[in-house]
Design a protein around this motif. Structure first.
Motif, PDB file in Angstrom:
ATOM      1  N   VAL A   1      -9.136   7.757  10.976  1.00  0.00           N
ATOM      2  CA  VAL A   1      -8.972   8.417   9.680  1.00  0.00           C
ATOM      3  C   VAL A   1      -9.608   7.564   8.583  1.00  0.00           C
ATOM      4  O   VAL A   1      -9.264   6.391   8.421  1.00  0.00           O
ATOM      5  CB  VAL A   1      -7.481   8.668   9.368  1.00  0.00           C
ATOM      6  CG1 VAL A   1      -7.319   9.327   8.005  1.00  0.00           C
ATOM      7  CG2 VAL A   1      -6.860   9.544  10.450  1.00  0.00           C
ATOM      8  N   VAL A   2     -10.555   8.161   7.880  1.00  0.00           N
ATOM      9  CA  VAL A   2     -11.246   7.456   6.802  1.00  0.00           C
ATOM     10  C   VAL A   2     -10.784   8.038   5.465  1.00  0.00           C
ATOM     11  O   VAL A   2     -10.706   9.253   5.312  1.00  0.00           O
ATOM     12  CB  VAL A   2     -12.783   7.627   6.915  1.00  0.00           C
ATOM     13  CG1 VAL A   2     -13.488   6.842   5.812  1.00  0.00           C
ATOM     14  CG2 VAL A   2     -13.278   7.198   8.285  1.00  0.00           C
ATOM     15  N   PHE A   3     -10.478   7.163   4.531  1.00  0.00           N
ATOM     16  CA  PHE A   3     -10.178   7.627   3.180  1.00  0.00           C
ATOM     17  C   PHE A   3     -11.379   7.345   2.298  1.00  0.00           C
ATOM     18  O   PHE A   3     -11.785   6.195   2.149  1.00  0.00           O
ATOM     19  CB  PHE A   3      -8.936   6.920   2.621  1.00  0.00           C
ATOM     20  CG  PHE A   3      -8.645   7.281   1.186  1.00  0.00           C
ATOM     21  CD1 PHE A   3      -8.311   8.581   0.848  1.00  0.00           C
ATOM     22  CD2 PHE A   3      -8.728   6.334   0.181  1.00  0.00           C
ATOM     23  CE1 PHE A   3      -8.067   8.936  -0.477  1.00  0.00           C
ATOM     24  CE2 PHE A   3      -8.484   6.675  -1.141  1.00  0.00           C
ATOM     25  CZ  PHE A   3      -8.151   7.985  -1.471  1.00  0.00           C
ATOM     26  N   MET A   4     -11.994   8.404   1.748  1.00  0.00           N
ATOM     27  CA  MET A   4     -13.090   8.197   0.808  1.00  0.00           C
ATOM     28  C   MET A   4     -12.475   7.891  -0.551  1.00  0.00           C
ATOM     29  O   MET A   4     -11.936   8.770  -1.220  1.00  0.00           O
ATOM     30  CB  MET A   4     -13.988   9.424   0.701  1.00  0.00           C
ATOM     31  CG  MET A   4     -15.148   9.178  -0.255  1.00  0.00           C
ATOM     32  SD  MET A   4     -16.255  10.583  -0.429  1.00  0.00           S
ATOM     33  CE  MET A   4     -17.598   9.825  -1.363  1.00  0.00           C
TER      34      MET A   4
ATOM     35  N   ASN B   1      -6.530   2.544  13.306  1.00  0.00           N
ATOM     36  CA  ASN B   1      -7.411   3.726  13.230  1.00  0.00           C
ATOM     37  C   ASN B   1      -7.529   4.254  11.804  1.00  0.00           C
ATOM     38  O   ASN B   1      -7.600   5.443  11.571  1.00  0.00           O
ATOM     39  CB  ASN B   1      -6.891   4.833  14.161  1.00  0.00           C
ATOM     40  CG  ASN B   1      -5.504   5.307  13.746  1.00  0.00           C
ATOM     41  OD1 ASN B   1      -4.686   4.522  13.280  1.00  0.00           O
ATOM     42  ND2 ASN B   1      -5.248   6.595  13.909  1.00  0.00           N
ATOM     43  N   PHE B   2      -7.523   3.332  10.845  1.00  0.00           N
ATOM     44  CA  PHE B   2      -7.629   3.731   9.440  1.00  0.00           C
ATOM     45  C   PHE B   2      -8.650   2.851   8.733  1.00  0.00           C
ATOM     46  O   PHE B   2      -8.678   1.640   8.941  1.00  0.00           O
ATOM     47  CB  PHE B   2      -6.270   3.578   8.742  1.00  0.00           C
ATOM     48  CG  PHE B   2      -6.319   3.805   7.259  1.00  0.00           C
ATOM     49  CD1 PHE B   2      -6.343   5.093   6.743  1.00  0.00           C
ATOM     50  CD2 PHE B   2      -6.356   2.735   6.363  1.00  0.00           C
ATOM     51  CE1 PHE B   2      -6.401   5.312   5.365  1.00  0.00           C
ATOM     52  CE2 PHE B   2      -6.412   2.947   4.987  1.00  0.00           C
ATOM     53  CZ  PHE B   2      -6.431   4.242   4.489  1.00  0.00           C
ATOM     54  N   SER B   3      -9.503   3.480   7.928  1.00  0.00           N
ATOM     55  CA  SER B   3     -10.417   2.674   7.113  1.00  0.00           C
ATOM     56  C   SER B   3     -10.686   3.362   5.780  1.00  0.00           C
ATOM     57  O   SER B   3     -10.369   4.542   5.589  1.00  0.00           O
ATOM     58  CB  SER B   3     -11.737   2.416   7.847  1.00  0.00           C
ATOM     59  OG  SER B   3     -12.401   3.628   8.093  1.00  0.00           O
TER      60      SER B   3
ATOM     61  N   PHE C   1     -10.811  -2.660   8.043  1.00  0.00           N
ATOM     62  CA  PHE C   1     -10.441  -1.407   7.374  1.00  0.00           C
ATOM     63  C   PHE C   1     -11.577  -0.900   6.473  1.00  0.00           C
ATOM     64  O   PHE C   1     -11.359  -0.086   5.586  1.00  0.00           O
ATOM     65  CB  PHE C   1      -9.177  -1.608   6.533  1.00  0.00           C
ATOM     66  CG  PHE C   1      -8.012  -2.105   7.331  1.00  0.00           C
ATOM     67  CD1 PHE C   1      -7.232  -1.222   8.072  1.00  0.00           C
ATOM     68  CD2 PHE C   1      -7.718  -3.469   7.386  1.00  0.00           C
ATOM     69  CE1 PHE C   1      -6.176  -1.684   8.842  1.00  0.00           C
ATOM     70  CE2 PHE C   1      -6.661  -3.941   8.151  1.00  0.00           C
ATOM     71  CZ  PHE C   1      -5.886  -3.048   8.884  1.00  0.00           C
ATOM     72  N   ASP C   2     -12.780  -1.415   6.715  1.00  0.00           N
ATOM     73  CA  ASP C   2     -13.916  -1.060   5.866  1.00  0.00           C
ATOM     74  C   ASP C   2     -14.838  -0.094   6.608  1.00  0.00           C
ATOM     75  O   ASP C   2     -15.546  -0.495   7.535  1.00  0.00           O
ATOM     76  CB  ASP C   2     -14.679  -2.337   5.463  1.00  0.00           C
ATOM     77  CG  ASP C   2     -15.793  -2.041   4.480  1.00  0.00           C
ATOM     78  OD1 ASP C   2     -16.001  -0.853   4.136  1.00  0.00           O
ATOM     79  OD2 ASP C   2     -16.466  -3.005   4.045  1.00  0.00           O
ATOM     80  N   ALA C   3     -14.822   1.176   6.205  1.00  0.00           N
ATOM     81  CA  ALA C   3     -15.631   2.198   6.898  1.00  0.00           C
ATOM     82  C   ALA C   3     -17.116   1.834   6.886  1.00  0.00           C
ATOM     83  O   ALA C   3     -17.846   2.154   7.815  1.00  0.00           O
ATOM     84  CB  ALA C   3     -15.416   3.562   6.249  1.00  0.00           C
TER      85      ALA C   3
END
Lengths: 90, 378
Positions: B135-138, B163-165, B297-299
């Protein structure tokens, strides 16, 4: 999205003091109050909320003014409230 | 609503309006920039310009976080979302921002899973619930929003969520103001400082505007009388030959800002050497990236991205609007090819964008408001 919405603190989570239940225009949701850890809010306090985080404490007069501004926005505020309603911060 | 009446009292507005007119020097033109999109909204909604003498011009600034995201970053987000087992999340306002091949809704029609969230903490929850997806947060926004991403990064690290970035696009307001001050296109006489951003950064960061550029700054609230009061304070400073930062919104903005928020930002993010702003081009030290300590955590480090710079559509003049060189209605496509329903440029996408605000409340022109009943509230 850049809205600051006023909410009244109803209760602070006893197990996670970073979380508090607030009421915003009739919507009751949990938000994060960790940014106010220098001076944590207590039930009855008003806070300005932005994307699920309380940014600052405000008084009731300011809450009313902020709400008037938001009501002027019309659809954008409706959208923000709908998003808040769907929010499940834990 | 006694309190609201205090901020909207038509008598007070007229009294302030008269005092503003008294402070103006005959024959002098004044240009004040309101940096924040929320202020732009109040100005159009309440026809604030109609309470001002003709020689005061309000210029709309770059303070709409959605408006300044360049097309290339939207394309990058869609590229990340197109990877297998990825859920992209962002604020609702981002969904209709056009990239070079369409917006997030168009992308979802082709198979991506880009979801609207209210808070980055909601993204984190989606990650917890879906351990088999990434899951990526823009993340977008000025300093108002950056602390929420910072706190979410800290939370993700504390919980060890793998599983988060964050696809970090946070921008900083001061370099944008400096770029505008250095731009030869525009001569400004003072600034109406942003309200919510200042809740976080406080008032000190604006002192260079007064000290180095000799322009007054008044940090202002969002009610019509707040705006009029801050214009009065700007004029008073100019009349008295002073240049300082004043806080008209002290009822919400502490002079030192929110130190917990600033600390959280510093712990999780660092300034980028430069960042592209839509319409304003590359501005040095104007945006944040995720700190090395939070690299997991850096996409931008997890996914390869095209990172291509995409020029804005030729017809679109958002750049000039964001710099305050053009008024929204002076843009060639305003209200014809570009409307809130089918925006070409970002200024028309977000309700805080100057074009959308003007489009929605354009009926408040200087002449028409004078013809309207003098008894209407501000």
């Amino acid at each position: 999205m850049c809205l600051g919405i006023p909410g009244e603190v109803l209760e602070v989570d006893s197990e996670q003091p970073d979380l508090a239940k607030v009421a915003v225009s009739g919507v009751k949701r949990k938000i994060n109050v960790g940014l106010l850890s220098d001076d944590p809010p207590v039930p009855g306090d008003w806070v300005l909320i932005h994307v699920g985080f309380a940014l600052s404490k405000i008084d009731e007069d300011e809450a009313a003014a902020a709400l008037a501004f938001l009501n002027d926005l019309g659809q954008s505020y409706e959208d923000e409230l709908a998003a808040l309603r769907d929010s499940q911060i834990e | 609503m006694r309190f609201v009446d205090e901020f909207r009292d038509a008598e007070k507005a007229r009294a302030l309006s008269a005092e503003i007119a008294n402070l103006c020097e005959p024959g002098r033109e004044y240009k004040f920039m309101e940096v924040c999109g929320g202020h732009t909204h109040t100005i159009y909604k309440h026809g604030i310009e109609d309470y001002l003498p003709e020689n005061i011009r309000l210029v709309h600034g770059p303070g709409c976080p959605v408006c300044v995201i360049p097309m290339g970053r939207v394309d990058d987000a869609i590229h990340i979302a197109s990877q297998p087992d990825v859920v992209m999340t962002s604020f609702g306002d981002m969904m209709r921002v056009p990239g070079s091949g369409g917006n997030f809704f168009d992308s979802n029609a082709e198979g991506t899973n880009i979801r609207m969230v209210y808070s980055p903490l909601d993204s984190l929850k989606i990650a917890r619930q879906n351990p088999d997806t990434h899951v990526v947060f823009m993340a977008i926004g000025f300093e108002t929003t950056t602390p929420s991403t910072a706190m979410t990064l800290k939370r993700a690290a504390a919980e060890g969520i793998e599983n988060f970035s964050v696809f970090c696009n946070h921008v900083t307001i001061i370099p944008a103001i400096k770029a505008i001050l250095d731009s030869p296109d525009l001569r400004l006489d003072g600034f109406i400082g942003p309200g919510h951003v200042s809740t976080v950064i406080g008032c000190r960061p604006y002192e260079f505007i007064a000290g180095d550029y000799h322009k007054p700054v008044v940090v202002a609230g969002f009610e019509p009388l707040d705006i009029l009061q801050s214009i009065y304070q700007l004029l008073l400073q100019l009349r008295e030959g002073r240049c300082v930062v004043e806080n008209q919104y002290a009822r919400v903005v502490p002079w030192a800002g929110n130190t917990v928020a600033l600390k959280a930002i510093a712990e999780t993010m660092v300034l980028r050497p430069y960042f592209e702003w839509r319409g304003l081009g590359f501005i040095s030290h104007s945006a944040m990236r995720v700190r090395d300590e939070f690299a997991a955590f850096d996409a931008e480090r997890i996914f390869e991205m095209p990172g291509v710079r995409v020029a804005d559509p030729k017809a679109c003049q958002c750049g000039e609007v964001l710099k305050g060189v053009l008024k929204p209605w002076e843009c060639k496509v305003f209200g014809t090819a570009c409307t809130p329903e089918t925006p070409i440029g970002t200024c028309m996408v977000s309700p805080e964008g100057a074009c959308a605000a003007y489009y929605n409340y354009g009926r408040f022109t200087r002449t028409r408001i004078r013809e309207a009943s003098a008894h209407e509230p501000v």
